[in-house]
Scaffold this motif. Structure first.
Motif, PDB file in Angstrom:
ATOM      1  N   THR A   6       0.715  -1.323   0.178  1.00  0.00           N
ATOM      2  CA  THR A   6      -0.280   0.203  -0.462  1.00  0.00           C
ATOM      3  C   THR A   6       0.687   1.038  -0.237  1.00  0.00           C
ATOM      4  O   THR A   6       2.038   1.130   0.836  1.00  0.00           O
ATOM      5  CB  THR A   6      -0.902  -0.010   1.418  1.00  0.00           C
ATOM      6  N   TRP A  21     -10.262  10.127  -3.509  1.00  0.00           N
ATOM      7  CA  TRP A  21      -9.838   8.897  -4.211  1.00  0.00           C
ATOM      8  C   TRP A  21     -10.944   8.267  -4.344  1.00  0.00           C
ATOM      9  O   TRP A  21      -9.849   6.783  -5.703  1.00  0.00           O
ATOM     10  CB  TRP A  21      -8.134   8.500  -3.611  1.00  0.00           C
ATOM     11  N   ARG A  22     -11.627   7.851  -3.831  1.00  0.00           N
ATOM     12  CA  ARG A  22     -12.840   6.678  -4.752  1.00  0.00           C
ATOM     13  C   ARG A  22     -13.126   6.714  -5.459  1.00  0.00           C
ATOM     14  O   ARG A  22     -13.722   6.605  -6.498  1.00  0.00           O
ATOM     15  CB  ARG A  22     -14.133   6.187  -3.496  1.00  0.00           C
ATOM     16  N   LEU A  25     -10.072   6.799  -8.312  1.00  0.00           N
ATOM     17  CA  LEU A  25      -9.855   5.774  -9.259  1.00  0.00           C
ATOM     18  C   LEU A  25     -10.911   4.800  -8.649  1.00  0.00           C
ATOM     19  O   LEU A  25     -10.607   3.706  -9.551  1.00  0.00           O
ATOM     20  CB  LEU A  25      -8.942   5.347  -8.595  1.00  0.00           C
ATOM     21  N   TYR A  27     -11.986   3.652  -6.854  1.00  0.00           N
ATOM     22  CA  TYR A  27     -11.330   2.511  -5.112  1.00  0.00           C
ATOM     23  C   TYR A  27     -12.653   2.544  -4.135  1.00  0.00           C
ATOM     24  O   TYR A  27     -13.434   3.004  -4.087  1.00  0.00           O
ATOM     25  CB  TYR A  27     -10.082   3.088  -4.744  1.00  0.00           C
ATOM     26  N   ASP A  41      -8.443   0.243  -2.403  1.00  0.00           N
ATOM     27  CA  ASP A  41      -8.084  -0.943  -2.802  1.00  0.00           C
ATOM     28  C   ASP A  41      -9.188  -0.899  -4.214  1.00  0.00           C
ATOM     29  O   ASP A  41     -10.496  -0.370  -4.181  1.00  0.00           O
ATOM     30  CB  ASP A  41      -9.235  -2.181  -2.593  1.00  0.00           C
ATOM     31  N   PRO A  42      -8.901  -1.381  -4.961  1.00  0.00           N
ATOM     32  CA  PRO A  42      -9.588  -1.530  -6.660  1.00  0.00           C
ATOM     33  C   PRO A  42     -10.409  -2.197  -6.683  1.00  0.00           C
ATOM     34  O   PRO A  42     -10.665  -2.958  -5.342  1.00  0.00           O
ATOM     35  CB  PRO A  42      -8.096  -2.548  -7.522  1.00  0.00           C
ATOM     36  N   PRO A  43     -11.567  -2.097  -7.595  1.00  0.00           N
ATOM     37  CA  PRO A  43     -12.533  -2.278  -7.456  1.00  0.00           C
ATOM     38  C   PRO A  43     -12.614  -4.553  -6.669  1.00  0.00           C
ATOM     39  O   PRO A  43     -13.615  -4.838  -6.500  1.00  0.00           O
ATOM     40  CB  PRO A  43     -13.561  -2.579  -8.295  1.00  0.00           C
ATOM     41  N   ALA A  48      -5.920  -7.129  -7.336  1.00  0.00           N
ATOM     42  CA  ALA A  48      -6.600  -6.565  -8.733  1.00  0.00           C
ATOM     43  C   ALA A  48      -5.089  -5.020  -8.960  1.00  0.00           C
ATOM     44  O   ALA A  48      -5.345  -5.023 -10.168  1.00  0.00           O
ATOM     45  CB  ALA A  48      -7.426  -5.985  -8.727  1.00  0.00           C
ATOM     46  N   GLY A  49      -4.483  -4.473  -7.804  1.00  0.00           N
ATOM     47  CA  GLY A  49      -3.586  -3.051  -8.226  1.00  0.00           C
ATOM     48  C   GLY A  49      -3.486  -3.210  -7.623  1.00  0.00           C
ATOM     49  O   GLY A  49      -3.746  -3.321  -6.344  1.00  0.00           O
ATOM     50  N   SER A  51      -2.965  -0.729  -4.135  1.00  0.00           N
ATOM     51  CA  SER A  51      -3.833   0.072  -3.190  1.00  0.00           C
ATOM     52  C   SER A  51      -3.621   1.289  -2.473  1.00  0.00           C
ATOM     53  O   SER A  51      -2.137   1.778  -2.797  1.00  0.00           O
ATOM     54  CB  SER A  51      -4.377  -1.182  -2.196  1.00  0.00           C
TER      55      SER A  51
END
Length: 122
Positions: A6, A21-22, A25, A27, A41-43, A48-49, A51
């Protein structure tokens, strides 16, 4: 073996930074945000990518920062406008090379990031 899990961004307003940020991105919160900490985190989850985490501080940002995020964009101009609409600001900087493929911005808390024109990434 080590792996970066992270990247932590320091913020003064958790709610405002989390909203930014949500939305920026797409997220999601890994868990319910606390008063001073949340991981986004990514969805598809943390595998998945990359954080990011938001950590509330009691002090303002330091300039220039020693760390920033590079965010890749498939349509840089559209993303720049969308991010400005979410509250991001352009950073005036005289260091751009003539062929720069990035734009320096900062989030609602002053954390800097570059929006890189990278359609080949997608």
């Amino acid at each position: 073996m080590l792996e970066i899990g992270t990247t932590v961004l320091t913020v003064e307003d958790m709610h405002r930074a989390g909203e930014f940020w949500r939305a920026a991105l797409g997220y999601v919160n890994r868990h319910e945000p606390g008063e001073d900490w949340v991981i986004l985190d990514p969805p598809g989850g943390p595998r998945a990518g990359a954080s990011i985490a938001l950590s509330k501080t009691g002090y303002p940002q330091h300039y220039p920062p020693r760390l920033h995020l590079d965010i890749y964009a498939d349509d840089q101009q559209a993303e720049l406008e969308r991010l400005r609409g979410l509250g991001a600001r352009d950073v005036e900087w005289s260091g751009y090379p003539p062929d720069a493929d990035y734009v320096v911005m900062e989030d609602t808390e002053g954390n800097r990031f570059c929006v890189v024109d990278a359609p080949e990434w997608f």
